[in-house]
Scaffold this active site. Structure first.
Site, mmCIF file in Angstrom:
data_model
loop_
_atom_site.group_PDB
_atom_site.id
_atom_site.type_symbol
_atom_site.label_atom_id
_atom_site.label_comp_id
_atom_site.label_asym_id
_atom_site.label_seq_id
_atom_site.Cartn_x
_atom_site.Cartn_y
_atom_site.Cartn_z
ATOM 1 N N ARG A 63 -6.732 -73.596 77.434
ATOM 2 C CA ARG A 63 -6.498 -72.808 78.657
ATOM 3 C C ARG A 63 -5.291 -73.328 79.442
ATOM 4 O O ARG A 63 -4.604 -72.555 80.109
ATOM 5 C CB ARG A 63 -7.748 -72.826 79.542
ATOM 6 C CG ARG A 63 -8.806 -71.860 79.054
ATOM 7 C CD ARG A 63 -9.999 -71.829 79.979
ATOM 8 N NE ARG A 63 -10.878 -70.745 79.581
ATOM 9 C CZ ARG A 63 -12.085 -70.540 80.083
ATOM 10 N NH1 ARG A 63 -12.570 -71.341 81.010
ATOM 11 N NH2 ARG A 63 -12.815 -69.528 79.671
ATOM 12 N N LYS A 99 -27.134 -62.194 69.285
ATOM 13 C CA LYS A 99 -28.083 -61.308 69.970
ATOM 14 C C LYS A 99 -27.507 -59.969 70.372
ATOM 15 O O LYS A 99 -26.397 -59.890 70.882
ATOM 16 C CB LYS A 99 -28.569 -62.008 71.236
ATOM 17 C CG LYS A 99 -29.462 -63.192 70.945
ATOM 18 C CD LYS A 99 -29.990 -63.740 72.233
ATOM 19 C CE LYS A 99 -31.004 -64.851 71.986
ATOM 20 N NZ LYS A 99 -31.384 -65.460 73.260
ATOM 21 N N GLY A 134 -15.968 -66.753 73.545
ATOM 22 C CA GLY A 134 -16.049 -68.173 73.202
ATOM 23 C C GLY A 134 -16.243 -68.460 71.726
ATOM 24 O O GLY A 134 -15.413 -69.113 71.091
ATOM 25 N N GLY A 160 -16.847 -64.222 79.288
ATOM 26 C CA GLY A 160 -17.464 -63.120 80.032
ATOM 27 C C GLY A 160 -16.465 -62.044 80.447
ATOM 28 O O GLY A 160 -16.764 -60.852 80.374
HETATM 29 C C1 3PG Z 1 -15.426 -69.412 82.271
HETATM 30 O O1 3PG Z 1 -15.268 -70.531 81.801
HETATM 31 O O2 3PG Z 1 -16.023 -68.496 81.668
HETATM 32 C C2 3PG Z 1 -14.799 -69.096 83.590
HETATM 33 O O3 3PG Z 1 -14.051 -70.182 84.037
HETATM 34 C C3 3PG Z 1 -15.836 -68.694 84.607
HETATM 35 O O4 3PG Z 1 -16.719 -69.751 84.837
HETATM 36 P P1 3PG Z 1 -18.182 -69.451 85.333
HETATM 37 O O5 3PG Z 1 -18.874 -68.778 84.182
HETATM 38 O O6 3PG Z 1 -18.789 -70.764 85.708
HETATM 39 O O7 3PG Z 1 -18.093 -68.510 86.507
#
Ligand code: 3PG
Ligand code: MG
Length: 401
Positions: free
Chosen positions: A37, A199, A356, A379
């Site tokens: 990142r 899932k 991820g 996310g």
């Molecule tokens: C992540 O790593 O997905 C982002 O930095 C957001 O982090 P968080 O899920 O703790 O809000």
């Protein structure tokens, strides 16, 4: 029509530029364990610094419930410095006298990292008073943290809405937005999506939305088992979300009525348990035994997926095919990843991947550099694929143009 300010037009010389970055990186023994990142945001940081801006980095790390030294961004700031190859100062708070004093010391081109924004609980509440304090530290705002854009928090949302600071997407953010647009707004057809992972429960919305966007939906990973079960197949001891079998049936029916193709495994690799190098065998998807666990797709399934990809122009990929963290059940994912990389390099496919596990799987296959675009977001990537406009993206949009 979405439109954004361009960093090309920003006059940053001598200005305090607040740059929201995602320094939420994996840490081990107080050191950064994976700098991907940081590598991504380095061009934006260096460009702003080269143009004479005072570059002030804002980020969260982890999910602290109170200020805790183990969640300090200090060691991360040191890693940023190593990667951007210039000094990065650190302030022990992201608002108030410590931040103000550190900023007052900055010269044009300097870089400063402020302490974890989540040390103030107001951050996650998108608190306006807190956002005003952050905004007061800068003259303009640059957001290069696509991976946080699904969070409606103060340091990426209220900071813009309460302040009227001119807000620009950074270079990495813009690359993510351009890739999403190319995949969903202006793609070359036919479009296919690969959705894998363990899932269905986390991906129901995604599957529903993708069906309206793609010609072919390729389903892999543990979630394919629930679809096989929905087709009446026996799946032995395999991972299955029994309560979602009706949802899987609905998705299959929706695909049929929309004339979309759904590709499920035709053969699978099974074993008696999930562990590296346990005895395994390939069976037809119709012949899974009562004690078998499905852990990967088989060679005929791999061929089937590759033949779909050969007639596809645009691919969106989220989620691995098998239990890729355990050899040899990484084989399906790696073989498909290699095919995607080859087709992309040959100019026959535009390929977008993210999430991820997906990035970890593509790294394992050593193909990450050969895809058209790989998002490091989890996310935020998923929610974009669900067709949502992310709050952190929305605040960067300007109307008209
Ligand atoms: C992540 O790593 O997905 C982002 O930095 C957001 O982090 P968080 O899920 O703790 O809000
Ligand atoms: Mg997360």
């Amino acid at each position: 029509m979405q439109s954004f300010r361009s960093l090309d037009d920003a006059n940053v010389k001598g200005k305090r530029v607040l740059v929201r970055v995602d320094l939420n990186v994996p840490m081990q023994d107080g050191k950064v364990a994976d700098s991907t990142r940081i590598e991504e945001i380095a061009p934006t940081i260096n460009e702003l610094s080269d143009k004479g801006g005072k570059v002030i980095l804002l980020s969260h790390l982890n999910r602290p419930k109170h200020p805790d030294p183990k969640d300090s961004l200090r060691p991360v700031a040191a890693e940023v410095s190593r990667i951007v190859k210039r000094p990065v100062a650190f302030a022990e708070d992201c608002i108030g006298p410590k931040a103000e004093a550190a900023i007052a010391r900055m010269k044009d081109g300097d870089i400063l990292c402020l302490e974890n924004t989540r040390f103030h609980l107001e951050e996650e509440k998108n608190d306006e008073a807190f956002a005003r304090k952050l905004a007061a530290l800068g003259d303009l705002f640059v957001d290069d943290a696509f991976s946080v854009a699904h969070r409606e928090h103060a340091a990426n949302c209220a900071i813009v809405t309460v302040s009227g600071l001119p807000a620009y997407p950074g270079r990495a953010m813009k690359a993510e937005l351009d890739a999403l647009e190319k995949a969903f707004e202006t793609p070359e057809h036919p479009v296919a999506a690969i959705v894998g992972g363990a899932k269905i429960s986390t991906k129901l919305e995604l599957l529903g939305h993708l069906l309206s966007k793609v010609e072919t939906l390729i389903i892999g990973g543990g979630m394919a088992n629930t679809f096989l079960a929905a087709q009446g197949k026996s799946i032995g001891k395999s991972l299955c979300e029994n309560h979602l079998i009706p949802n899987a049936r609905d998705i299959l029916a929706k695909a049929k009525s929309l004339h979309r193709e759904i590709v499920l495994p035709v053969d699978v690799v099974v074993a008696q348990k999930l562990a590296a190098h346990v005895p395994s065998r390939v069976v037809s998807a119709d012949e899974v035994g009562a004690t078998d666990m499905i852990l990967d797709i088989g060679p005929r399934s791999i061929e089937q997926v590759i033949s779909v990809l050969a007639r596809t122009k645009t691919l969106v990929w989220n989620g691995p095919f098998g239990a890729f963290e355990c050899e040899p059940f990484d084989n399906g994912t790696i073989e498909v990843a290699e095919a995607v990389a080859e087709l992309t390099t040959a100019g026959r496919l535009v390929s977008f991947a993210g999430g991820g596990d997906t990035v970890a799987a593509l790294n394992l296959a050593s193909v990450t550099d050969r895809l058209s675009h790989v998002s490091t977001a989890g996310g935020a990537f998923l929610e974009s694929l669900e067709g949502k406009t992310l709050p952190g993206v929305k605040v960067l949009m300007v109307s008209g143009k």
